[in-house]
Design a protein around this motif. Sequence first.
Motif, PDB file in Angstrom:
ATOM      1  N   SER A 133      -5.096  -8.961  19.591  1.00  0.00           N
ATOM      2  CA  SER A 133      -5.537  -8.073  18.498  1.00  0.00           C
ATOM      3  C   SER A 133      -4.384  -7.958  17.507  1.00  0.00           C
ATOM      4  O   SER A 133      -3.273  -7.600  17.901  1.00  0.00           O
ATOM      5  CB  SER A 133      -5.816  -6.665  19.025  1.00  0.00           C
ATOM      6  N   LEU A 134      -4.675  -8.249  16.262  1.00  0.00           N
ATOM      7  CA  LEU A 134      -3.639  -8.148  15.224  1.00  0.00           C
ATOM      8  C   LEU A 134      -3.893  -6.899  14.384  1.00  0.00           C
ATOM      9  O   LEU A 134      -4.947  -6.769  13.750  1.00  0.00           O
ATOM     10  CB  LEU A 134      -3.656  -9.390  14.333  1.00  0.00           C
ATOM     11  N   VAL A 135      -2.923  -5.998  14.398  1.00  0.00           N
ATOM     12  CA  VAL A 135      -3.028  -4.777  13.587  1.00  0.00           C
ATOM     13  C   VAL A 135      -1.784  -4.713  12.698  1.00  0.00           C
ATOM     14  O   VAL A 135      -0.653  -4.807  13.197  1.00  0.00           O
ATOM     15  CB  VAL A 135      -3.127  -3.520  14.480  1.00  0.00           C
ATOM     16  N   CYS A 136      -1.992  -4.589  11.392  1.00  0.00           N
ATOM     17  CA  CYS A 136      -0.865  -4.630  10.457  1.00  0.00           C
ATOM     18  C   CYS A 136      -0.592  -3.253   9.862  1.00  0.00           C
ATOM     19  O   CYS A 136      -1.517  -2.473   9.626  1.00  0.00           O
ATOM     20  CB  CYS A 136      -1.149  -5.604   9.318  1.00  0.00           C
ATOM     21  N   ILE A 137       0.671  -2.990   9.610  1.00  0.00           N
ATOM     22  CA  ILE A 137       1.092  -1.748   8.935  1.00  0.00           C
ATOM     23  C   ILE A 137       1.749  -2.158   7.619  1.00  0.00           C
ATOM     24  O   ILE A 137       2.680  -2.974   7.617  1.00  0.00           O
ATOM     25  CB  ILE A 137       2.095  -0.957   9.817  1.00  0.00           C
ATOM     26  N   PRO A 138       1.273  -1.606   6.491  1.00  0.00           N
ATOM     27  CA  PRO A 138       1.852  -2.019   5.207  1.00  0.00           C
ATOM     28  C   PRO A 138       3.164  -1.308   4.896  1.00  0.00           C
ATOM     29  O   PRO A 138       3.248  -0.095   4.948  1.00  0.00           O
ATOM     30  CB  PRO A 138       0.770  -1.625   4.191  1.00  0.00           C
ATOM     31  N   LYS A 139       4.173  -2.077   4.578  1.00  0.00           N
ATOM     32  CA  LYS A 139       5.461  -1.510   4.151  1.00  0.00           C
ATOM     33  C   LYS A 139       5.941  -2.307   2.944  1.00  0.00           C
ATOM     34  O   LYS A 139       5.749  -3.533   2.895  1.00  0.00           O
ATOM     35  CB  LYS A 139       6.489  -1.562   5.275  1.00  0.00           C
ATOM     36  N   THR A 140       6.443  -1.647   1.948  1.00  0.00           N
ATOM     37  CA  THR A 140       7.116  -2.324   0.848  1.00  0.00           C
ATOM     38  C   THR A 140       7.562  -1.306  -0.178  1.00  0.00           C
ATOM     39  O   THR A 140       6.857  -0.317  -0.416  1.00  0.00           O
ATOM     40  CB  THR A 140       6.237  -3.369   0.141  1.00  0.00           C
ATOM     41  N   ILE A 141       8.697  -1.564  -0.773  1.00  0.00           N
ATOM     42  CA  ILE A 141       9.166  -0.695  -1.862  1.00  0.00           C
ATOM     43  C   ILE A 141       8.406  -1.020  -3.147  1.00  0.00           C
ATOM     44  O   ILE A 141       8.500  -0.298  -4.118  1.00  0.00           O
ATOM     45  CB  ILE A 141      10.685  -0.838  -2.108  1.00  0.00           C
ATOM     46  N   ASP A 142       7.671  -2.146  -3.172  1.00  0.00           N
ATOM     47  CA  ASP A 142       7.013  -2.593  -4.413  1.00  0.00           C
ATOM     48  C   ASP A 142       5.683  -1.888  -4.676  1.00  0.00           C
ATOM     49  O   ASP A 142       5.205  -1.886  -5.804  1.00  0.00           O
ATOM     50  CB  ASP A 142       6.762  -4.111  -4.356  1.00  0.00           C
ATOM     51  N   MET A 143       5.058  -1.324  -3.667  1.00  0.00           N
ATOM     52  CA  MET A 143       3.743  -0.670  -3.761  1.00  0.00           C
ATOM     53  C   MET A 143       2.678  -1.606  -4.331  1.00  0.00           C
ATOM     54  O   MET A 143       1.847  -1.217  -5.150  1.00  0.00           O
ATOM     55  CB  MET A 143       3.822   0.588  -4.642  1.00  0.00           C
ATOM     56  N   ASP A 144       2.722  -2.835  -3.857  1.00  0.00           N
ATOM     57  CA  ASP A 144       1.801  -3.835  -4.401  1.00  0.00           C
ATOM     58  C   ASP A 144       0.775  -4.317  -3.372  1.00  0.00           C
ATOM     59  O   ASP A 144       0.241  -5.412  -3.482  1.00  0.00           O
ATOM     60  CB  ASP A 144       2.581  -5.025  -4.979  1.00  0.00           C
ATOM     61  N   VAL A 145       0.528  -3.475  -2.341  1.00  0.00           N
ATOM     62  CA  VAL A 145      -0.481  -3.843  -1.340  1.00  0.00           C
ATOM     63  C   VAL A 145      -1.817  -3.213  -1.731  1.00  0.00           C
ATOM     64  O   VAL A 145      -1.908  -1.985  -1.860  1.00  0.00           O
ATOM     65  CB  VAL A 145      -0.067  -3.367   0.075  1.00  0.00           C
ATOM     66  N   PRO A 146      -2.849  -4.024  -1.947  1.00  0.00           N
ATOM     67  CA  PRO A 146      -4.156  -3.477  -2.322  1.00  0.00           C
ATOM     68  C   PRO A 146      -4.743  -2.584  -1.233  1.00  0.00           C
ATOM     69  O   PRO A 146      -4.401  -2.731  -0.053  1.00  0.00           O
ATOM     70  CB  PRO A 146      -5.039  -4.717  -2.496  1.00  0.00           C
ATOM     71  N   LEU A 147      -5.602  -1.686  -1.604  1.00  0.00           N
ATOM     72  CA  LEU A 147      -6.425  -0.852  -0.713  1.00  0.00           C
ATOM     73  C   LEU A 147      -5.683   0.270   0.012  1.00  0.00           C
ATOM     74  O   LEU A 147      -6.256   0.912   0.885  1.00  0.00           O
ATOM     75  CB  LEU A 147      -7.169  -1.708   0.324  1.00  0.00           C
ATOM     76  N   THR A 148      -4.416   0.504  -0.321  1.00  0.00           N
ATOM     77  CA  THR A 148      -3.743   1.667   0.254  1.00  0.00           C
ATOM     78  C   THR A 148      -2.964   2.388  -0.846  1.00  0.00           C
ATOM     79  O   THR A 148      -2.342   1.747  -1.700  1.00  0.00           O
ATOM     80  CB  THR A 148      -2.802   1.283   1.432  1.00  0.00           C
ATOM     81  N   GLU A 149      -3.054   3.714  -0.816  1.00  0.00           N
ATOM     82  CA  GLU A 149      -2.343   4.496  -1.837  1.00  0.00           C
ATOM     83  C   GLU A 149      -0.851   4.567  -1.550  1.00  0.00           C
ATOM     84  O   GLU A 149      -0.077   4.947  -2.418  1.00  0.00           O
ATOM     85  CB  GLU A 149      -2.891   5.935  -1.862  1.00  0.00           C
ATOM     86  N   LYS A 150      -0.477   4.285  -0.316  1.00  0.00           N
ATOM     87  CA  LYS A 150       0.942   4.395   0.045  1.00  0.00           C
ATOM     88  C   LYS A 150       1.377   3.267   0.966  1.00  0.00           C
ATOM     89  O   LYS A 150       0.571   2.781   1.771  1.00  0.00           O
ATOM     90  CB  LYS A 150       1.195   5.720   0.774  1.00  0.00           C
ATOM     91  N   THR A 151       2.629   2.881   0.843  1.00  0.00           N
ATOM     92  CA  THR A 151       3.214   1.914   1.777  1.00  0.00           C
ATOM     93  C   THR A 151       4.549   2.491   2.250  1.00  0.00           C
ATOM     94  O   THR A 151       5.235   3.178   1.484  1.00  0.00           O
ATOM     95  CB  THR A 151       3.479   0.551   1.100  1.00  0.00           C
ATOM     96  N   ILE A 152       4.914   2.187   3.483  1.00  0.00           N
ATOM     97  CA  ILE A 152       6.190   2.690   4.009  1.00  0.00           C
ATOM     98  C   ILE A 152       7.337   2.152   3.136  1.00  0.00           C
ATOM     99  O   ILE A 152       7.365   0.969   2.813  1.00  0.00           O
ATOM    100  CB  ILE A 152       6.403   2.211   5.470  1.00  0.00           C
ATOM    101  N   GLY A 153       8.259   3.017   2.788  1.00  0.00           N
ATOM    102  CA  GLY A 153       9.460   2.590   2.065  1.00  0.00           C
ATOM    103  C   GLY A 153       9.438   2.907   0.589  1.00  0.00           C
ATOM    104  O   GLY A 153      10.498   2.988  -0.046  1.00  0.00           O
ATOM    105  N   PHE A 154       8.239   3.090   0.038  1.00  0.00           N
ATOM    106  CA  PHE A 154       8.156   3.298  -1.411  1.00  0.00           C
ATOM    107  C   PHE A 154       8.795   4.623  -1.827  1.00  0.00           C
ATOM    108  O   PHE A 154       9.624   4.665  -2.738  1.00  0.00           O
ATOM    109  CB  PHE A 154       6.698   3.227  -1.874  1.00  0.00           C
ATOM    110  N   ASP A 155       8.438   5.707  -1.162  1.00  0.00           N
ATOM    111  CA  ASP A 155       8.960   7.024  -1.570  1.00  0.00           C
ATOM    112  C   ASP A 155      10.486   7.077  -1.458  1.00  0.00           C
ATOM    113  O   ASP A 155      11.156   7.657  -2.312  1.00  0.00           O
ATOM    114  CB  ASP A 155       8.339   8.147  -0.723  1.00  0.00           C
ATOM    115  N   THR A 156      11.011   6.448  -0.407  1.00  0.00           N
ATOM    116  CA  THR A 156      12.475   6.443  -0.257  1.00  0.00           C
ATOM    117  C   THR A 156      13.106   5.619  -1.381  1.00  0.00           C
ATOM    118  O   THR A 156      14.145   5.999  -1.929  1.00  0.00           O
ATOM    119  CB  THR A 156      12.885   5.868   1.124  1.00  0.00           C
TER     120      THR A 156
END
Length: 360
Positions: A133-156
Amino acid sequence: MTKKIGIMTTGGDCSGLNTAIKYLIQGCNLRGWEAIGILDGTDGLYSTPAKTINLTEYILPVEHVHLSGSILSNGYSNGENFQTVSNTGKLKQYNAKLQQALKNLHLDALVLIGGNGSLSLAHTYNDIYKNLSLVCIPKTIDMDVPLTEKTIGFDTAVQQLTSFCDQLLLTARSHHRWFVVQAMGRKCGKLALDAGIASGADAILIPEIKFDTQELIKHIKNSEHDYGIIMVSEGISLRGHSGNPADIISRQLTAANIPNKTAFPEYLQRAGDTVASDRLLATGFANAALEAIDNKETNVIVVYNNKQFNTVSLQEFFNTGRKEKDPRIKTVLTSNAYVEPDDINLKNAINMGIYIGKLK
Ligand code: F6P
């Protein structure tokens, strides 16, 4: 039934990865599951044997979870990886080896913590993960992942960039000069936009908005103060010029007799103690990822929207974003999100008289 869960961080690092890892370990322990970390992302998975570590709560003491980076590491910037093998035509063998490595580890599920490049690769080369089972968690300072309002790392990252500008403003005032600050973010201007507003920038240039250098110069000259921040996203393009966007803008300001200096916060945007909102997000994503595994979901990404955590399929993620060629692997398309015209911070910036340019 007991399960064996793999955790892997891939792509560029950011703050908040360790918080996500800590709560994944904690959630696995509560369920009586075994958690193992894959070291160095896909580079470690490709090694013979694959580089792994048993994850216990002692590995990541609570007083360290706010530290940036990933205790698992994200991989090397050189060596054999998706990028180099696709250039040498060995992609098929590379993918097969990754698939076999996961099989050898006897994992029931893999939690892949990655940005839009890693998620797009996971969609494109999904066969690698077909036995678990593949489950992904979105993280990026770029905030360029579609379909999520937040990604880990952006606020920091926004906080890091804002603090950087706060410091610059003190010296800027002492010398009556402007600072042209170059923000990271690739082709997405969200980091520059949000940190620009938060640090009181007089102008913010982002890839999504067309701007005019003469108008920018007029705006700066008409300003009531003779110092401040001009925030420039690394992804803006200036026709006929090459080099760092901040350097180009700086030269144009100098030519118009506006005293200025450039400043590059660079990788400090990926560092810094994880702000509380990123810790909460990472905790929620960890919980949502484990719940997805509980529910036997696969090929999904956990997302955060309207104060709720949910999952979307990798297929939906890929279909939704605007497709661009992967900057490093020309044969692969990435799915991207950008600052949309209805972004509330964009509207606020315009209404507050910050120079942004014209909506395309
Ligand atoms: O995607 C995250 C990011 O930090 C971008 O903002 C930046 O352009 C890029 O990664 C830098 O990547 P690298 O670590 O390969 O220099």
